[in-house]
Enzyme design. Sequence first.
Site, PDB file in Angstrom:
ATOM      1  N   HIS A   5      11.253 -21.911  34.607  1.00 22.90           N
ATOM      2  CA  HIS A   5      11.368 -22.353  35.996  1.00 22.90           C
ATOM      3  C   HIS A   5      12.562 -21.692  36.655  1.00 22.90           C
ATOM      4  O   HIS A   5      13.091 -22.190  37.622  1.00 22.90           O
ATOM      5  CB  HIS A   5      11.507 -23.882  36.064  1.00 22.90           C
ATOM      6  CG  HIS A   5      10.287 -24.607  35.588  1.00 22.90           C
ATOM      7  ND1 HIS A   5      10.017 -24.807  34.265  1.00 22.90           N
ATOM      8  CD2 HIS A   5       9.246 -25.143  36.264  1.00 22.90           C
ATOM      9  CE1 HIS A   5       8.865 -25.438  34.142  1.00 22.90           C
ATOM     10  NE2 HIS A   5       8.380 -25.663  35.333  1.00 22.90           N
ATOM     11  N   GLU A  40      -3.582 -18.616  38.474  1.00 23.12           N
ATOM     12  CA  GLU A  40      -2.810 -17.696  39.318  1.00 23.12           C
ATOM     13  C   GLU A  40      -3.540 -16.387  39.554  1.00 23.12           C
ATOM     14  O   GLU A  40      -3.513 -15.833  40.649  1.00 23.12           O
ATOM     15  CB  GLU A  40      -1.458 -17.392  38.666  1.00 23.12           C
ATOM     16  CG  GLU A  40      -0.427 -18.487  38.807  1.00 23.12           C
ATOM     17  CD  GLU A  40      -0.765 -19.680  37.941  1.00 23.12           C
ATOM     18  OE1 GLU A  40      -1.519 -19.505  36.975  1.00 23.12           O
ATOM     19  OE2 GLU A  40      -0.266 -20.771  38.239  1.00 23.12           O
TER      20      GLU A  40
END
Lengths: 432, 358
Positions: free
Chosen positions: B163, B93
């Site tokens: 999540h 990322e």
Amino acid sequence: MASAFSAAKFSAQPFPLNHTSTTSHDSSIVFAKPTSLFLGSTRKLRLTSSSKFNLSRRSGTVDAVSDVVKQKKSKSSPSLLITKEEGLELYEDLVLGRAFEDMCAQMYYRGKMFGFVHLYNGQEAVSTGFIKLLKQQDSVVSTYRDHVHALSKGVPARAVMSELFGKTTGCCRGQGGSMHMFSREHNVLGGFAFIGEGIPIATGAAFTSKYKREVLKEADCDHVTLAFFGDGTCNNGQFFECLNMAALWKLPIVFVVENNLWAIGMSHLRATSDPQIYKKGPAFGMPGIHVDGMDVLKVREVAKEAIGRARRGEGPTLVECETYRFRGHSLADPDELRDPAEKAHYAARDPITALKKYLIENSLASEAELKTIEKKIDEVVEDAVEFADESPVPARSQLLENVFADPKGFGIGPDGRYRCEDPKFTEGTAHV
Amino acid sequence: MALRNIIGKRIGNGIGLVGRRSLSTATCDVENRNSKSMNLYSAINQALHLALETDPRAFVFGEDVSFGGVFRCTTGLADRFGKARVFNTPLCEQGIVGFGIGLAAMGNRAIAEIQFADYIYPAFDQIVNEAAKFRYRSGNQFNCGGLTIRAPYGAVGHGGHYHSQSPEAFFCHVPGIKVVIPRSPRQAKGLLLSCIRDPNPVVFFEPKWLYRLAVEEVPEHDYMLPLSEAEVIRQGSDITLVGWGAQLTIMEQACIEAEKDGISCELIDLKTLMPWDKETVEASVRKTGRVLISHEAPVTGGFGAEISASIVERCFLRLEAPVARVCGLDTPFPLVFEPFYMPSKNKVLDAIKATVDY
């Protein structure tokens, strides 16, 4: 599919990656000799390719390669790699992993467990091969595909199943779920949902062990840490940072890469500039080994060496296990992207069938004994499900526990009761 | 941050789950030419198609985007625009966002996807230290305005710790980037196109719960919705409710229930969290005298705190009751306890009543 490896010797195979034959007792594995002087050496060392080991990929010499020695079969003293007891133990662990994961899938589709569940089918040889060599005090750090690592390490199937169902009897009291299996008793330092997050943590755990031994002079502290992670993680910064730290400080850790070629839908070969992950070890000054991860005996041989190195204080090792997951990335993944031919290729190398064949061919066990084991495992898994079903769901108060060390810091209000029992709590306006 | 004029206020159901065509007199509204019923991920997909069509130097990249992405937001892009413009990145990322900043600094439009907002933290350093400060510290010689970072955020029912997070508050604290959160498919398409074309770096959070659930009539043409303009999606006179993203659905249900008890609620969708439209919210609070803010992120230090402080500064004497915040609890996002953790309809309703009865 763009192939990074020459198919010259394996023209019949559509996937000419490094793999050896399926015979499990062929010990033509390659690993670094413990006394080699490659650490940090700038010498160009060429990989000696065995007849079954073809690595030529493109022209030009490869610099960062581990010093390898081909182990001749005659060098190992008995002609077999394992004894009968070890063989049965390995078989039982492989079958436990497989049966448990299959039951997870069933339970998921019946709605008993929910969330993101990632199954380990097909990769059992890596877990069994490595973890069965560990002692209880050795630590294991895993990823979100952690059920089988926990089981191999000794966490009871009941505790893992309850955790998946979200019950209080689970190994994390139901707070973690599938991706967060912890066990203080068995030194499982977690399941991590985030790739690469566990590797620095494993590095810290390994440092502790070395510190205890050398600074605190606990001479018998030779605890080793294993960090498991996938091929996608090997492109992440945390991986490289930890390889450097571990090699720099010679930590007792083994970095185990479970290279199953796919990161959800991204092929390893298309995401990595140099797909041969084991070569990244020598770049940092540690041996890098590649092994057939579908064969538990080969993995075990390599693991013995790597764990032995760490225990003796010789430092870290990077082991790349070529393996494959038979199911999709998670239970929500339709798994449409992978070539059925590739799947079939690896299904034919199922670690359980391979070990079974080995045991029977070498008269280490009979069909009946193996069947007994399978039956026993079925019962264990069924019992785990029943236990999990009957276990209680955690009380609401557990939601507020363990945010800080002091439960009063959050969960218990000034009146001494749990804040969630305060009627204003449903308003979401109670001061917490 | 233009002053909203009265004509601009939208009447009727803005969320679109019922699918009623709303009466609108908005000046900057979307004209309902050819429109098609679609869900959130399709709307975002359309926006991306348009963005790449209209700018030959636009790129879409991230983890798994070339097959369509784990939420199907990027389907068809790789086939249509080629692998040079729509490509997968390795799993890093920090690298993805940093690389996007570089692309943007050289004048390209970089649309980076972070697979889940929970994974944005390794990139946090690049976003805060580089993207937000690029124009500032180069004296406007360079800027990374072409950077848009898209990430699915928010609870999804079974996401657990990693999540389901809502990290918008962290980014709102950084001067130099914009934070935008749509509530519905039609809003998402317009806002995303605005974000991509905005000359500032933007973090665009998409409520993942609504990817399939929210279905609405979305115009097929290229349209943009203005940033930094909040929208009043429900008129009322007793209390102002402020929210964004998927939480608005919950709040609207609470408003409907409160209506039965005679409480008339005004519901505002902030749309852009940074810089946010203080004038609209202030005007509404001057009308009602009460305000309630609701978001999924934990209450302490959430963006509701900023709204609360600003409103108190501006409307202190007008307020009839303390500013109420109905938010997630101050714990990591739980797995099993999600229904208990979330700011549910009942919690919002209780707070509405408590505030009105103060």
